[in-house]
Write an enzyme that holds these catalytic residues in place. Structure first.
Site, PDB file in Angstrom:
ATOM      1  N   ASP A   9      45.515  22.647  48.991  1.00  0.00           N
ATOM      2  CA  ASP A   9      45.425  22.904  50.425  1.00  0.00           C
ATOM      3  C   ASP A   9      44.425  24.064  50.583  1.00  0.00           C
ATOM      4  O   ASP A   9      44.165  24.795  49.623  1.00  0.00           O
ATOM      5  CB  ASP A   9      46.815  23.290  50.954  1.00  0.00           C
ATOM      6  CG  ASP A   9      46.775  23.763  52.381  1.00  0.00           C
ATOM      7  OD1 ASP A   9      46.157  23.078  53.206  1.00  0.00           O
ATOM      8  OD2 ASP A   9      47.353  24.835  52.679  1.00  0.00           O
ATOM      9  N   ASP A  11      43.891  26.367  53.873  1.00  0.00           N
ATOM     10  CA  ASP A  11      44.378  27.531  54.635  1.00  0.00           C
ATOM     11  C   ASP A  11      45.674  28.079  54.036  1.00  0.00           C
ATOM     12  O   ASP A  11      46.682  27.376  53.981  1.00  0.00           O
ATOM     13  CB  ASP A  11      44.647  27.125  56.092  1.00  0.00           C
ATOM     14  CG  ASP A  11      43.379  26.686  56.824  1.00  0.00           C
ATOM     15  OD1 ASP A  11      42.373  27.401  56.738  1.00  0.00           O
ATOM     16  OD2 ASP A  11      43.405  25.626  57.467  1.00  0.00           O
TER      17      ASP A  11
HETATM   18  C1  BG6 Z   1      45.756  23.618  58.677  1.00  0.00           C
HETATM   19  C2  BG6 Z   1      46.412  24.894  59.141  1.00  0.00           C
HETATM   20  O1  BG6 Z   1      45.169  23.785  57.429  1.00  0.00           O
HETATM   21  O2  BG6 Z   1      44.761  23.211  59.622  1.00  0.00           O
HETATM   22  C3  BG6 Z   1      46.978  24.710  60.526  1.00  0.00           C
HETATM   23  O3  BG6 Z   1      47.457  25.240  58.234  1.00  0.00           O
HETATM   24  C4  BG6 Z   1      45.883  24.242  61.479  1.00  0.00           C
HETATM   25  O4  BG6 Z   1      47.542  25.930  60.973  1.00  0.00           O
HETATM   26  C5  BG6 Z   1      45.250  22.972  60.936  1.00  0.00           C
HETATM   27  O5  BG6 Z   1      46.417  24.004  62.776  1.00  0.00           O
HETATM   28  C6  BG6 Z   1      44.107  22.461  61.811  1.00  0.00           C
HETATM   29  O6  BG6 Z   1      43.038  23.367  61.739  1.00  0.00           O
HETATM   30  P1  BG6 Z   1      41.682  23.262  62.583  1.00  0.00           P
HETATM   31  O7  BG6 Z   1      40.761  24.197  61.851  1.00  0.00           O
HETATM   32  O8  BG6 Z   1      41.235  21.831  62.515  1.00  0.00           O
HETATM   33  O9  BG6 Z   1      42.006  23.702  63.967  1.00  0.00           O
HETATM   34 MG    MG Z   2      48.090  25.809  54.321  1.00  0.00          MG
END
Ligand code: BG6
Ligand code: MG
Length: 219
Positions: A9, A11
């Site tokens: 993963d 984030d």
């Molecule tokens: C995930 C995060 O990786 O991505 C979430 O953990 C986030 O918190 C999701 O909402 C979507 O991210 P983005 O960058 O497409 O808004």
């Molecule tokens: Mg994550």
């Protein structure tokens, strides 16, 4: 020899963009007069932008139209991109690079499996744009974690059967997604207390090779 892979993963595992997400949602919620805190933010881990917005709007005191929701999501994303534009390779979390280098040395494939549509920008900022054998992200899937789609896509792109893949996740939704994909899963950070994970560590800096390798053998 059986081929194996580790799907990371992004984030909260490779980099702490989870805090950037929090700050961007907090800014939006404050502007809209909606209560938001870190506990609510915890529920947004691993879930898509629009699903995250629905959770944020649970505390709103009026309904929002589809057009308004779209505009709010875009505004939040603008705030978020301001923050992630400041990322550099120094923001890669401790233990991540040594682990990925070692996996590569052992011929184990590595991939990204992230719900984020900002994955390409983040990887570029971190200097990792061409580092992975495959990238599966929020731009390519319909269903967000806990649906297994993003991890199954990563495995398909690698050409490695799901049962031979190990996922590294910081979100409970991601742990469920990995299990639903038929993969073993290492819970890190906020998923370090998840009893459903195959193995848990607070930080990848604490993960020893001796602990990791049995995960490839169906533990
Ligand atoms: C995930 C995060 O990786 O991505 C979430 O953990 C986030 O918190 C999701 O909402 C979507 O991210 P983005 O960058 O497409 O808004
Ligand atoms: Mg994550």
């Amino acid at each position: 020899m059986t081929e194996n892979a580790v799907i990371f993963d992004l984030d909260g595992v490779i980099v702490s963009t989870d805090d950037c997400h929090y700050r961007a949602w907090k800014r939006l919620a404050d502007e809209e007069g909606i209560y938001f805190d870190r506990e609510i933010n915890h529920r947004l881990r691993g879930v898509s932008r629009m699903e995250s917005l629905s959770i944020v709007l649970e505390r709103a005191n009026r309904p929002y139209t589809t057009e308004e929701r779209q505009a709010l999501a875009e505004r939040k994303n603008g705030y978020y991109r301001e923050l992630i534009n400041e990322l550099t390779p120094e923001h890669i979390l401790p233990g991540v690079m040594p682990l990925m280098e070692r996996l590569k040395e052992h011929g184990i494939k590595i991939a990204i499996g992230s719900s984020s549509k900002n994955t390409p920008l983040i990887l570029e900022r971190l200097g990792l744009a061409n580092y992975f054998d495959a990238v599966a992200d929020g731009n390519a899937v319909k269903n967000s974690k806990p649906d297994p789609e993003v991890f199954l896509l990563a495995a398909a792109k690698l050409g490695i059967p799901p049962a031979q893949c190990v996922v590294v996740e910081d979100a409970d939704a991601g742990v469920e997604a990995a299990l639903a994909a038929g993969m073993r899963v290492i819970g890190v950070g906020t998923a370090a207390c998840n009893p459903r994970a195959t193995l848990t560590v607070d930080s990848l800096a604490d993960l020893s090779w001796e602990e990791l390798t049995p995960c490839f053998n169906g533990v």
